[in-house]
Write an enzyme that holds these catalytic residues in place. Structure first.
Site, PDB file in Angstrom:
ATOM      1  N   GLY A  15     -57.193  74.325 -87.611  1.00  0.00           N
ATOM      2  CA  GLY A  15     -57.111  75.271 -88.716  1.00  0.00           C
ATOM      3  C   GLY A  15     -55.718  75.222 -89.309  1.00  0.00           C
ATOM      4  O   GLY A  15     -54.775  75.758 -88.739  1.00  0.00           O
ATOM      5  N   GLY A  22     -57.840  68.696 -90.109  1.00  0.00           N
ATOM      6  CA  GLY A  22     -58.846  68.622 -91.158  1.00  0.00           C
ATOM      7  C   GLY A  22     -58.194  68.395 -92.507  1.00  0.00           C
ATOM      8  O   GLY A  22     -57.831  67.269 -92.885  1.00  0.00           O
ATOM      9  N   CYS A  75     -70.864  76.207 -89.420  1.00  0.00           N
ATOM     10  CA  CYS A  75     -70.470  75.893 -90.784  1.00  0.00           C
ATOM     11  C   CYS A  75     -70.881  77.013 -91.730  1.00  0.00           C
ATOM     12  O   CYS A  75     -72.026  77.466 -91.709  1.00  0.00           O
ATOM     13  CB  CYS A  75     -71.124  74.596 -91.230  1.00  0.00           C
ATOM     14  SG  CYS A  75     -70.617  74.150 -92.875  1.00  0.00           S
ATOM     15  N   ILE A 123     -69.371  71.259 -99.666  1.00  0.00           N
ATOM     16  CA  ILE A 123     -69.950  69.916 -99.748  1.00  0.00           C
ATOM     17  C   ILE A 123     -71.458  70.023 -99.542  1.00  0.00           C
ATOM     18  O   ILE A 123     -72.232  69.248-100.105  1.00  0.00           O
ATOM     19  CB  ILE A 123     -69.329  68.992 -98.662  1.00  0.00           C
ATOM     20  CG1 ILE A 123     -67.791  68.976 -98.744  1.00  0.00           C
ATOM     21  CG2 ILE A 123     -69.896  67.572 -98.749  1.00  0.00           C
ATOM     22  CD1 ILE A 123     -67.213  68.495-100.023  1.00  0.00           C
ATOM     23  N   LYS A 134     -68.560  73.962 -81.425  1.00  0.00           N
ATOM     24  CA  LYS A 134     -67.602  74.385 -82.459  1.00  0.00           C
ATOM     25  C   LYS A 134     -67.977  75.786 -82.922  1.00  0.00           C
ATOM     26  O   LYS A 134     -69.039  75.991 -83.511  1.00  0.00           O
ATOM     27  CB  LYS A 134     -67.614  73.385 -83.618  1.00  0.00           C
ATOM     28  CG  LYS A 134     -66.497  73.618 -84.625  1.00  0.00           C
ATOM     29  CD  LYS A 134     -66.338  72.429 -85.555  1.00  0.00           C
ATOM     30  CE  LYS A 134     -65.261  72.639 -86.586  1.00  0.00           C
ATOM     31  NZ  LYS A 134     -65.117  71.488 -87.490  1.00  0.00           N
TER      32      LYS A 134
HETATM   33  C1  LIG Z   1     -64.225  68.759 -97.090  1.00  0.00           C
HETATM   34  C2  LIG Z   1     -64.512  69.331 -95.733  1.00  0.00           C
HETATM   35  C3  LIG Z   1     -65.701  68.988 -95.066  1.00  0.00           C
HETATM   36  C4  LIG Z   1     -65.988  69.504 -93.808  1.00  0.00           C
HETATM   37  N1  LIG Z   1     -67.141  69.124 -93.164  1.00  0.00           N
HETATM   38  C5  LIG Z   1     -67.393  69.571 -91.902  1.00  0.00           C
HETATM   39  C6  LIG Z   1     -68.553  69.140 -91.170  1.00  0.00           C
HETATM   40  O1  LIG Z   1     -69.359  68.330 -91.640  1.00  0.00           O
HETATM   41  N2  LIG Z   1     -68.758  69.644 -89.904  1.00  0.00           N
HETATM   42  C7  LIG Z   1     -67.871  70.538 -89.333  1.00  0.00           C
HETATM   43  O2  LIG Z   1     -68.081  70.937 -88.185  1.00  0.00           O
HETATM   44  N3  LIG Z   1     -66.768  70.933 -90.001  1.00  0.00           N
HETATM   45  C8  LIG Z   1     -66.499  70.488 -91.261  1.00  0.00           C
HETATM   46  N4  LIG Z   1     -65.365  70.911 -91.925  1.00  0.00           N
HETATM   47  C9  LIG Z   1     -64.464  71.879 -91.263  1.00  0.00           C
HETATM   48  C10 LIG Z   1     -63.275  71.195 -90.601  1.00  0.00           C
HETATM   49  O3  LIG Z   1     -63.676  70.297 -89.600  1.00  0.00           O
HETATM   50  C11 LIG Z   1     -62.323  72.235 -90.000  1.00  0.00           C
HETATM   51  O4  LIG Z   1     -62.991  72.971 -88.999  1.00  0.00           O
HETATM   52  C12 LIG Z   1     -61.777  73.231 -91.015  1.00  0.00           C
HETATM   53  O5  LIG Z   1     -61.548  72.618 -92.251  1.00  0.00           O
HETATM   54  C13 LIG Z   1     -60.479  73.904 -90.537  1.00  0.00           C
HETATM   55  O6  LIG Z   1     -59.459  72.970 -90.276  1.00  0.00           O
HETATM   56  P1  LIG Z   1     -58.319  72.547 -91.361  1.00  0.00           P
HETATM   57  O7  LIG Z   1     -57.683  73.810 -91.842  1.00  0.00           O
HETATM   58  O8  LIG Z   1     -57.388  71.650 -90.590  1.00  0.00           O
HETATM   59  O9  LIG Z   1     -59.032  71.844 -92.436  1.00  0.00           O
HETATM   60  C14 LIG Z   1     -65.071  70.399 -93.187  1.00  0.00           C
HETATM   61  C15 LIG Z   1     -63.884  70.741 -93.854  1.00  0.00           C
HETATM   62  C16 LIG Z   1     -63.596  70.220 -95.107  1.00  0.00           C
HETATM   63  C17 LIG Z   1     -62.311  70.607 -95.785  1.00  0.00           C
END
Ligand SMILES: Cc1cc2nc3c(=O)[nH]c(=O)nc-3n(C[C@H](O)[C@H](O)[C@H](O)COP(=O)(O)O)c2cc1C
Ligand SMILES: Cc1cc2nc3c(=O)[nH]c(=O)nc-3n(C[C@H](O)[C@H](O)[C@H](O)COP(=O)(O)OP(=O)(O)OC[C@H]3O[C@@H](n4cnc5c(N)ncnc54)[C@H](O)[C@@H]3O)c2cc1C
Ligand code: FES
Lengths: 314, 264
Positions: free
Chosen positions: A254, A276, A139, A81, A176
């Protein structure tokens, strides 16, 4: 009654403490999949969750990357993004008030281009109604000039966490952490030693998807961050290691797609979990998951999550 | 939860999926829905997310979708048996009536490229004889059978229809649909509403500017949520700001988009 029969528990207690924060349940919306908190109200009222975490906020609005910004790969999702966001002021003006009036617990996820940005964001948020601040130093789309994410550099991680803790006043700081590092425990300890109230992990993993026919990356900017079901095993391992070594709470995330995934993180030692990609797949997932965890505890005769937290047998 | 009612093979890799949806009819006019007929973790690689599809036509308790098979999710949707539960989240986004509440009183040129035919029938049904549709495909390989086009006329009596294939291998004219469209614009300027590949939408913006007609584009972008939270679908406007296709679109003012920087 046989000795091991489980006596159903009438009303299990789902509440958890993250330092001074009392959350009604352990299920949080992760940053980046819940907008600024209000958008999914019809599917998932923010006040029904343990807490909601905003899209990463910067001091001024960021435009993000060109498209395509997402691609599915195997059983997971890769996103780049590029941290598009409306900026801190717009969030404070438009979203925070209604969220707090609705009774939501709100975490602001922050990101900057320099350590000073993090501190300034934190001091401004310290004056607001947010309940805690999550430092996104991990990130894969955000790197300091050295090329690593801020959080992979022990010195920077220490100074950013320390200065933000100071700037936050009495607001908890959640750091984080980056997932792909040689020694996750060492980094988590740095966050703890520098005053973080909790750590959250894992962020998405650096990843690449290639179109064989065109020999181009499937995302406009090339690499992105992998999330969803494929990253759960790595996340569980990192969470289990950190939870054993730390005395502050660990928030695990995750690849959580149902209540069993969430409970595995608790067994690994997480105090709470974030969802997420699961919310992108099903915006109603967090609400269903809270109900499912409640029933599972009841059926297994457990009064609260403390009875299984960190119960992983090694 | 919706239920598959019928899947009709239209030819050319296109299918008409009809769903039983409580609450329908909805105002379509470019709005879309998220569809999913497989488990939460996906059914094999590449099926983690729901997929966005324009609402094709809408009737009492029923909606249809024009689905072109291009990958795993569209293949699964194209092979559903009647009665299969389908998760439906919709209608989503903004339609032509949001941009021009008075649209039904005017005559329009409708332009569809490929699967961009998806949203057109509901617009044609609202316009009837005030619609002239230009529908182009690259070749005969992706053209639906002519029987399907005849069915379309049932929904939009007296609407005019011009079809074309770029290579001339199918029915209709040879070449890009922008050619006959330009001829019409010269004689009788009318507002344009279009859906299709980005290069076509960008070319139409140039034509609309040239002939000083309003232009609404139904744009596509890869979407993860369709609900405004993930910013996967964000595209640039000429004023330097971004918009979310799923929320501020998919139907947008085509003259306000920074087409040079749209890559979907
Ligand atoms: C579309 C998208 C946007 C994300 N934007 C951020 C963000 O702005 N800041 C952040 O700390 N993590 C961001 N993440 C990471 C998620 O918060 C999370 O740490 C990561 O996706 C792992 O978890 P999940 O497998 O449940 O998605 C983003 C993830 C996705 C998929
Ligand atoms: C608002 C909106 C309305 C749509 N309406 C229709 C419709 O009415 N009929 C129809 O057949 N399709 C429509 N699409 C496109 C449809 O969503 C994709 O074709 C579908 O997601 C492909 O899924 P898949 O798993 O079969 O293929 P995938 O493996 O996901 O993709 C196959 C190919 O299609 C491309 N693609 C994937 N998603 C999109 C997208 N969102 N836009 C453009 N290209 C994409 C990929 O780059 C890839 O090359 C619409 C898309 C949007 C955003
Ligand atoms: S698809 Fe998520 S914001 Fe549009």
């Amino acid at each position: 009654m046989p000795k091991n029969a489980k006596k159903p528990q009438a009303s299990p207690d789902l509440s958890v403490d993250i330092g001074p924060l009392k959350l009604k349940n352990p299920v949080l919306a992760a940053s980046g999949v819940f907008g600024y908190g209000l958008e999914l109200q019809g599917f998932c009222p923010p006040e029904a969750l343990g807490a909601v975490i905003t899209k990463g906020l910067s001091l001024t609005p960021w435009p993000g990357n060109p498209g395509p910004r997402i691609v599915e790969s195997g059983f997971g999702l890769i996103n780049a993004i590029g941290l598009e966001n409306v900026g801190l002021d717009a969030f404070l003006e438009n979203s925070l008030g209604p969220l707090k009036r609705a009774g939501a617990v709100v975490g602001a996820n922050v990101l900057g281009r320099s350590p000073e940005d993090y501190v300034e964001l934190t001091s401004r948020l310290a004056q607001s109604q947010v309940d805690f601040i999550e430092l996104n130093v991990s990130c894969p789309n955000l790197r300091h000039p050295g090329g690593l994410s801020f959080g992979s550099d022990p010195k920077l991680l220490a100074s950013i966490t320390k200065d933000c803790v100071k700037a936050a006043g009495d607001k908890p700081i959640v750091t984080k952490l980056p997932p792909l590092v040689t020694d996750i425990v060492a980094l988590a300890k740095i966050a703890e030693d520098n005053g973080a109230t909790a750590v959250s992990l894992i962020n998405s993993l650096p990843a690449l998807s290639i179109d064989l026919d065109t020999r181009r990356a499937n995302l406009a900017v090339g690499p992105g961050g992998l999330s969803g079901p494929p990253i759960k095993p790595l996340a569980l391992r990192q969470v289990a290691l950190c939870a054993r070594a730390l005395s502050i709470p660990v928030i695990g995330l995750g690849g959580i797609m149902d209540y069993r995934d969430a409970l595995e993180f608790i067994v690994a030692g997480a105090t709470a979990v974030q969802i997420g990609t699961g919310i992108l797949v099903d915006p109603g997932l967090p609400i269903r998951l809270i109900g499912d965890v409640y029933h599972w505890l009841g059926e297994n005769g457990l009064a609260d999550l403390g009875q299984i937290r960190g119960s992983l047998k090694l | 939860m919706a239920k598959a009612k019928a899947v009709d093979n239209l030819g050319g890799g296109n299918h008409l999926l009809t769903l039983e949806v409580p609450g329908a009819p909805f105002s379509a006019l470019g709005r879309f829905a998220r569809l999913r007929a497989w488990p939460a973790r996906g059914l094999g690689p590449g099926t983690l997310l729901d997929r966005p599809f324009s609402i094709h036509l809408t009737g009492p308790r029923e909606l249809s979708f024009f689905i072109r098979q291009v990958g795993p999710a569209t293949s699964l949707l194209a092979s559903l048996s009647p009665g299969t539960p389908v998760r439906f989240i919709g209608p989503l986004g903004r339609g032509l009536d949001d941009l021009d509440p008075n649209f039904a009183a005017k005559s329009w040129y409708l332009v569809a490229g490929g699967a961009g035919l998806g949203p057109m029938p509901s617009i044609m049904a609202a316009l009837g004889p005030r619609a002239k549709l230009f529908y182009g495909e690259r070749s005969h390989k992706t053209q639906p059978d002519t029987g399907y086009l005849a069915d379309l006329e049932l929904y939009a009596p007296k609407a005019e229809l011009v079809t074309a294939t770029e290579d001339g291998s199918g029915y209709g004219q040879k070449g890009l649909v922008t050619v006959p469209l330009t001829e019409c614009l010269k004689v009788q300027p009318r507002p344009i509403v279009a859906c299709g590949p980005t290069p076509m939408l960008a070319a139409l913006a140039r034509l609309a500017n040239q002939y000083s007609v309003p232009y609404f584009a139904c744009v596509e972008a890869r979407m993860a949520c369709g609900l405004g939270v993930c910013l996967s679908c964000s595209l640039p406007k000429l004023d330097g700001t971004n918009f979310r296709v799923c929320r501020e679109g998919p139907m947008v003012d085509g003259l306000a988009i920074d087409w040079d920087n749209v890559h979907t």
